[in-house]
Design a protein around this motif. Structure first.
Motif, PDB file in Angstrom:
ATOM      1  N   VAL A 466       0.770  -1.217  -0.041  1.00 61.04           N
ATOM      2  CA  VAL A 466      -0.169  -0.147   0.160  1.00 61.04           C
ATOM      3  C   VAL A 466       0.854   1.250  -0.015  1.00 61.04           C
ATOM      4  CG1 VAL A 466      -1.721   1.290   1.397  1.00 61.04           C
ATOM      5  CG2 VAL A 466      -2.231  -1.191   1.019  1.00 61.04           C
ATOM      6  N   ARG A 467       1.860   1.232   0.743  1.00 61.71           N
ATOM      7  CA  ARG A 467       2.764   2.453   0.834  1.00 61.71           C
ATOM      8  C   ARG A 467       3.423   2.645  -0.507  1.00 61.71           C
ATOM      9  NH1 ARG A 467       8.426   3.728   1.990  1.00 61.71           N
ATOM     10  NH2 ARG A 467       8.204   5.995   2.814  1.00 61.71           N
ATOM     11  N   LYS A 468       3.905   1.386  -1.109  1.00 64.37           N
ATOM     12  CA  LYS A 468       4.513   1.556  -2.515  1.00 64.37           C
ATOM     13  C   LYS A 468       3.862   2.217  -3.372  1.00 64.37           C
ATOM     14  CE  LYS A 468       6.816  -1.432  -5.890  1.00 64.37           C
ATOM     15  NZ  LYS A 468       7.136  -2.919  -6.194  1.00 64.37           N
ATOM     16  N   ALA A 469       2.499   1.696  -3.261  1.00 66.02           N
ATOM     17  CA  ALA A 469       1.435   2.416  -4.364  1.00 66.02           C
ATOM     18  C   ALA A 469       1.190   3.596  -4.181  1.00 66.02           C
ATOM     19  CB  ALA A 469       0.212   1.462  -4.386  1.00 66.02           C
ATOM     20  N   GLU A 470       0.903   4.049  -2.861  1.00 67.91           N
ATOM     21  CA  GLU A 470       0.882   5.454  -2.450  1.00 67.91           C
ATOM     22  C   GLU A 470       1.825   6.591  -2.891  1.00 67.91           C
ATOM     23  OE1 GLU A 470      -0.732   5.004   1.502  1.00 67.91           O
ATOM     24  OE2 GLU A 470      -2.647   4.742   0.847  1.00 67.91           O
ATOM     25  N   GLU A 471       3.131   6.201  -2.322  1.00 69.91           N
ATOM     26  CA  GLU A 471       4.100   7.008  -2.491  1.00 69.91           C
ATOM     27  C   GLU A 471       4.658   6.802  -3.977  1.00 69.91           C
ATOM     28  OE1 GLU A 471       5.628   8.804  -0.485  1.00 69.91           O
ATOM     29  OE2 GLU A 471       4.595   8.140   1.640  1.00 69.91           O
ATOM     30  N   ASP A 517      17.499   9.632 -17.206  1.00 68.62           N
ATOM     31  CA  ASP A 517      17.417   8.681 -15.989  1.00 68.62           C
ATOM     32  C   ASP A 517      16.980   9.212 -14.638  1.00 68.62           C
ATOM     33  OD1 ASP A 517      19.697   8.930 -14.876  1.00 68.62           O
ATOM     34  OD2 ASP A 517      20.358   7.222 -16.162  1.00 68.62           O
ATOM     35  N   LEU A 518      16.588   8.458 -13.682  1.00 64.21           N
ATOM     36  CA  LEU A 518      16.429   8.891 -12.395  1.00 64.21           C
ATOM     37  C   LEU A 518      17.838   9.486 -11.719  1.00 64.21           C
ATOM     38  CD1 LEU A 518      14.601   8.784  -9.780  1.00 64.21           C
ATOM     39  CD2 LEU A 518      15.225   6.528  -9.392  1.00 64.21           C
ATOM     40  N   GLU A 519      18.819   8.850 -11.918  1.00 62.92           N
ATOM     41  CA  GLU A 519      20.022   9.636 -11.296  1.00 62.92           C
ATOM     42  C   GLU A 519      20.334  10.918 -11.878  1.00 62.92           C
ATOM     43  OE1 GLU A 519      21.810   8.275  -8.994  1.00 62.92           O
ATOM     44  OE2 GLU A 519      20.403   6.846  -8.842  1.00 62.92           O
ATOM     45  N   ASP A 520      19.950  11.203 -12.972  1.00 63.87           N
ATOM     46  CA  ASP A 520      20.067  12.671 -13.344  1.00 63.87           C
ATOM     47  C   ASP A 520      19.056  13.414 -12.849  1.00 63.87           C
ATOM     48  OD1 ASP A 520      21.749  11.772 -15.445  1.00 63.87           O
ATOM     49  OD2 ASP A 520      20.315  11.451 -16.610  1.00 63.87           O
ATOM     50  N   ILE A 521      17.552  13.079 -12.661  1.00 65.48           N
ATOM     51  CA  ILE A 521      16.624  13.799 -12.157  1.00 65.48           C
ATOM     52  C   ILE A 521      16.886  14.172 -10.710  1.00 65.48           C
ATOM     53  CG2 ILE A 521      14.097  13.671 -11.535  1.00 65.48           C
ATOM     54  CD1 ILE A 521      14.776  14.723 -14.087  1.00 65.48           C
ATOM     55  N   ARG A 522      17.473  12.985  -9.909  1.00 63.45           N
ATOM     56  CA  ARG A 522      17.429  13.160  -8.376  1.00 63.45           C
ATOM     57  C   ARG A 522      18.628  14.246  -7.894  1.00 63.45           C
ATOM     58  NH1 ARG A 522      18.229   7.193  -6.631  1.00 63.45           N
ATOM     59  NH2 ARG A 522      18.132   8.197  -4.379  1.00 63.45           N
ATOM     60  N   GLN A 523      19.384  14.659  -8.836  1.00 66.93           N
ATOM     61  CA  GLN A 523      20.444  15.555  -8.440  1.00 66.93           C
ATOM     62  C   GLN A 523      19.941  17.008  -8.305  1.00 66.93           C
ATOM     63  OE1 GLN A 523      23.219  17.000 -11.703  1.00 66.93           O
ATOM     64  NE2 GLN A 523      21.989  15.343 -12.926  1.00 66.93           N
ATOM     65  N   PHE A 524      18.919  17.356  -8.886  1.00 67.45           N
ATOM     66  CA  PHE A 524      18.161  18.833  -8.526  1.00 67.45           C
ATOM     67  C   PHE A 524      17.595  18.769  -7.102  1.00 67.45           C
ATOM     68  CE2 PHE A 524      17.870  18.003 -13.175  1.00 67.45           C
ATOM     69  CZ  PHE A 524      18.077  19.333 -13.519  1.00 67.45           C
ATOM     70  N   PRO A 525      17.963  19.690  -6.559  1.00 65.53           N
ATOM     71  CA  PRO A 525      17.525  20.047  -5.085  1.00 65.53           C
ATOM     72  C   PRO A 525      16.087  19.646  -4.696  1.00 65.53           C
ATOM     73  CG  PRO A 525      18.860  21.871  -5.906  1.00 65.53           C
ATOM     74  CD  PRO A 525      18.516  21.112  -7.162  1.00 65.53           C
ATOM     75  N   GLU A 526      15.070  20.123  -5.261  1.00 67.11           N
ATOM     76  CA  GLU A 526      14.001  19.996  -5.193  1.00 67.11           C
ATOM     77  C   GLU A 526      13.546  18.337  -5.026  1.00 67.11           C
ATOM     78  OE1 GLU A 526      15.020  21.919  -7.343  1.00 67.11           O
ATOM     79  OE2 GLU A 526      13.388  22.617  -8.770  1.00 67.11           O
ATOM     80  N   ILE A 527      14.116  17.845  -6.205  1.00 71.59           N
ATOM     81  CA  ILE A 527      13.680  16.277  -6.121  1.00 71.59           C
ATOM     82  C   ILE A 527      14.514  15.637  -5.208  1.00 71.59           C
ATOM     83  CG2 ILE A 527      13.892  14.250  -7.851  1.00 71.59           C
ATOM     84  CD1 ILE A 527      11.992  16.303  -8.693  1.00 71.59           C
ATOM     85  N   ILE A 531      12.826  13.101  -2.047  1.00 72.95           N
ATOM     86  CA  ILE A 531      12.944  11.917  -1.831  1.00 72.95           C
ATOM     87  C   ILE A 531      13.565  11.660  -0.332  1.00 72.95           C
ATOM     88  CG2 ILE A 531      14.739   9.888  -2.463  1.00 72.95           C
ATOM     89  CD1 ILE A 531      14.584  11.141  -5.467  1.00 72.95           C
ATOM     90  N   GLU A 532      14.048  12.397   0.072  1.00 75.04           N
ATOM     91  CA  GLU A 532      14.749  12.377   1.382  1.00 75.04           C
ATOM     92  C   GLU A 532      13.713  12.415   2.545  1.00 75.04           C
ATOM     93  OE1 GLU A 532      18.192  14.956   1.596  1.00 75.04           O
ATOM     94  OE2 GLU A 532      19.452  13.571   0.446  1.00 75.04           O
ATOM     95  N   GLU A 533      12.903  13.553   2.381  1.00 75.52           N
ATOM     96  CA  GLU A 533      11.973  13.966   3.342  1.00 75.52           C
ATOM     97  C   GLU A 533      10.964  12.735   3.220  1.00 75.52           C
ATOM     98  OE1 GLU A 533      10.310  17.636   1.978  1.00 75.52           O
ATOM     99  OE2 GLU A 533      12.012  18.635   2.403  1.00 75.52           O
ATOM    100  N   ASN A 534      10.562  12.171   2.256  1.00 78.16           N
ATOM    101  CA  ASN A 534       9.461  11.020   2.239  1.00 78.16           C
ATOM    102  C   ASN A 534      10.150   9.592   2.485  1.00 78.16           C
ATOM    103  OD1 ASN A 534       6.677  12.279   1.524  1.00 78.16           O
ATOM    104  ND2 ASN A 534       8.087  13.175   0.191  1.00 78.16           N
ATOM    105  N   ASP A 535      11.616   9.567   2.666  1.00 80.85           N
ATOM    106  CA  ASP A 535      12.149   8.350   2.715  1.00 80.85           C
ATOM    107  C   ASP A 535      11.976   7.195   1.988  1.00 80.85           C
ATOM    108  OD1 ASP A 535      13.891   6.550   4.111  1.00 80.85           O
ATOM    109  OD2 ASP A 535      12.272   5.784   5.384  1.00 80.85           O
ATOM    110  N   LEU A 536      12.060   7.793   0.568  1.00 77.25           N
ATOM    111  CA  LEU A 536      11.511   6.757  -0.526  1.00 77.25           C
ATOM    112  C   LEU A 536      12.842   5.745  -0.861  1.00 77.25           C
ATOM    113  CD1 LEU A 536       9.835   9.219  -2.855  1.00 77.25           C
ATOM    114  CD2 LEU A 536       8.950   7.791  -1.085  1.00 77.25           C
ATOM    115  N   ASN A 537      12.376   4.342  -0.867  1.00 78.03           N
ATOM    116  CA  ASN A 537      13.439   3.522  -1.272  1.00 78.03           C
ATOM    117  C   ASN A 537      13.742   3.090  -2.738  1.00 78.03           C
ATOM    118  OD1 ASN A 537      11.328   1.677  -2.125  1.00 78.03           O
ATOM    119  ND2 ASN A 537      11.026   0.936   0.121  1.00 78.03           N
TER     120      ASN A 537
END
Length: 623
Positions: A466-471, A517-527, A531-537
């Motif tokens: 449920v968490r995976k789907a919601e997040e 890809d995701l590694e490119d996007i996650r370098q932007f501060p807001e992204i 990810i860190e605030e929501n503790d996304l695995n």
């Protein structure tokens, strides 16, 4: 010894039988697992590996449904690979190389931990049938054990016949006897039976090989695993496999034994697996090929035994040995045992319903190679479904059936009972029309909620899903609603040789590009902060990336699946008289009468039933 009646008896303890017994016991049904040898529960009869193309998706589906194959595979793995990473995620397929002895040991330990499961070692020689319903089994010692339902998972043991060159002897597996009695009884009851063939390569002494002459085949640098649960861990250390090749000399040496080959001298009449041919079949059918790949696979962490993948054969042992000694790296090879072929009885699966219950005998279920399939994964998935449905049948609950757009397991079972098979059936991604929906990364999202309703998974498992789907959905919406600075984005796009943007826009749009890809996007501060605030695995982030990049394809397949469901909702009454519909083609009347499809959708997938026949059926069902 057996003064009580069991809910379920499972006959055979291979991959199908083990999953069937586990499913029934986990549903708190009193279950008895009967096998000829308790020391070979969950035995890997052929290659020491699980998963692969489409098969890896099946293992993940089994795990998502509360089965044990994924957990056992992870706990006994010696190497992990994700195949087809150069293609889209619908094609990604996990595969483990396994420790053969630990795999069987882990299955035994998992099963012994189930309080509703009993064990008994003996050969089942017959079924107890009363009023067209199975009520138990008879053993070779004459013991009768009563049950409300029986699941047959006999593998290659039904009248098994092993071939090595001109020698042949009864057996269900090397060193184990065949099972007799059941086939004759079922044929007397009106079942149609057939024969199939499979084979296995020699096992050799790894100490006698020269690995320096071969090409190493290491596992992935970034390791994953099969099970979605936290009951297993990713490998931190892996064993290499190796690759070498046959040659024209090897082929010539093998051809010298063709006159003594049971495949070519008429001793073997049955059909073997098309996609796993023997080495003699390969050099005969593909005579233009100068060489074929051989994968040298260790049988475990500590053993020196090696499996020669790609050299399956039933040629005389002296021919096998002489030819294999001419393979690069095998010049001094020592055999543990030669390869062999085995013929065995199976029952065409068109005699089954979607639940895997037989049409002729109530409460009797078939799963695994008895249905004409090949492969551990295909067998295990059938066992799981048969175990679930056997319990639900005796409890008078609704059948548990997976549709073709819900699971590869659904495709497998529907193919078997609708189309049948005249050769050992193997699953491929190409068999699934909706493979973009049926990815290995989302099996838990697709199936764990269904498993929770069945009582097969824990509260912890459903909370995680449920968490995976919601997040996942929340982050996708965040990407759709959050804008980037186009100057900063253009720095990234230029480095990726992707077209520049001329104005601010949403992250979702640029993330959809194949170069990003995701590694490119996650370098932007807001992204990064999101990810860190929501503790996304990583599991959630992978799901986000797939949902963004393939959203168009996913929506298109969902639309196609909805069209299929409309035909699935048009039910056909049981034992319907298709011969009375004169406007159907003669072939359609024959096929529909034999298979007795449950829905118009299933009827549309029967070979020989044309679109015009379906139009006629829809008119009649509408009336």
């Amino acid at each position: 010894m057996f003064d009580k009646e069991y809910d379920i008896i499972v006959v055979g303890a291979g991959h199908a039988g083990s999953e069937a017994a586990a499913a029934a016991a986990n549903m708190k049904a009193k279950t008895l697992l009967v096998t000829m040898n308790l020391q070979t529960i969950g035995q890997m009869s052929c290659n020491p590996a699980m998963g692969g193309i489409a098969k890896g998706q099946i293992v993940r589906e089994i795990d998502a449904l509360g089965g044990l194959s994924g957990i056992v595979s992870d706990k006994s793995a010696i190497q992990f690979k994700m195949l087809n990473l150069s293609k889209g995620p619908a094609m990604w397929s996990p595969r483990t190389q396994n420790d053969r002895m630990r795999f069987a040991e882990e299955w035994r330990l998992q099963l012994e931990n189930l309080p509703y499961l009993d064990f008994y070692q003996e050969m089942v020689s017959g079924l107890i049938i009363e009023k067209e319903q199975v009520v138990g089994v008879k053993t070779s010692l004459g013991i009768e054990v009563r049950a409300k339902a029986v699941v047959l998972t006999n593998g290659t043991f039904l009248n098994g016949l092993i071939h090595i060159g001109e020698k042949q002897f009864g057996g269900g597996r090397a060193g184990e006897r065949a099972a007799t009695g059941i086939t004759g009884q079922l044929v007397d009851l009106g079942f149609e039976a057939g024969r199939m063939k499979t084979g296995t390569p020699p096992r050799v002494d790894g100490r006698s090989l020269d690995y320096a002459k071969m090409t190493p085949q290491p596992g992935d640098d970034i390791v994953s695993k099969f099970s979605y649960t936290n009951l297993t861990k990713k490998l931190t250390n892996q064993r290499d496999c190796h690759m070498t090749y046959t040659s024209q000399l090897v082929h010539d040496l093998l051809r010298e034994g063709f006159d003594r080959s049971p495949m070519f001298n008429g001793r073997i009449q049955s059909i073997g697996p098309r996609y796993c041919p023997s080495i003699e079949d390969k050099i005969d059918r593909f005579a233009d090929k100068d060489r074929h790949q051989l994968f040298v696979e260790p049988e475990g962490w500590d053993t020196c035994e090696v499996y020669v993948n790609g050299f399956s054969t039933s040629l005389p042992e002296d021919v096998q040995f002489k030819a294999l000694r001419s393979v690069v790296g095998f010049e001094n090879v020592k055999f543990f045992r030669p390869g062999y072929a085995i013929e065995y009885d199976y029952f065409p699966p068109t005699q089954l319903m979607h639940t895997l219950e037989t049409k002729l005998v109530k409460n009797l279920f078939f799963a695994g190679q008895i249905n004409g399939t090949t492969g551990y994964e295909e067998a295990a998935s059938q066992g799981l479904m048969a175990g679930i449905n056997a319990v639900r049948k005796i409890r008078e609950e609704e059948a548990f059936i997976l549709k073709r757009d819900e699971a590869y397991i659904g495709v497998l079972i529907d193919d078997l009972i609708t189309k049948g098979t005249e050769e050992p059936y193997r699953m491929f991604t190409s068999r699934a029309e909706y493979r973009t929906l049926l990815r290995q990364d989302n099996a838990d999202l697709r199936l764990t909620p269904r498993a929770y309703e069945l009582g097969l998974v824990t509260d912890e498992a459903i909370k995680r899903v449920v968490r995976k789907a919601e997040e996942t959905e929340k982050m996708v919406q965040f990407l759709k609603n959050t804008s980037y600075d186009f100057n900063e984005m253009n720095v990234l796009l230029e480095s990726k040789n992707s077209a520049a943007v001329k104005q601010h826009d949403k992250y979702f749009k640029v993330f959809s590009r194949p170069q990003i890809d995701l590694e490119d996007i996650r370098q932007f501060p807001e992204i990064k902060s999101y990810i860190e605030e929501n503790d996304l695995n990583e599991d959630i982030l992978e799901q986000v990336e797939v949902q963004v990049k393939y959203s168009g394809y996913i929506e298109k397949e969902k639309g196609n699946a909805d069209k299929l469901h409309r035909l699935e909702n048009v039910k056909i009454p049981a034992n319907y008289d298709f011969k009375s519909i004169k406007s159907l083609s003669y072939e359609a009347r024959e096929k529909l009468t034999a298979i007795q499809p449950a829905t118009v959708s299933q009827a549309s997938r029967i070979s020989g039933v044309s679109p015009s026949d379906i139009s006629v059926l829809l008119v009649h069902m509408g009336r």
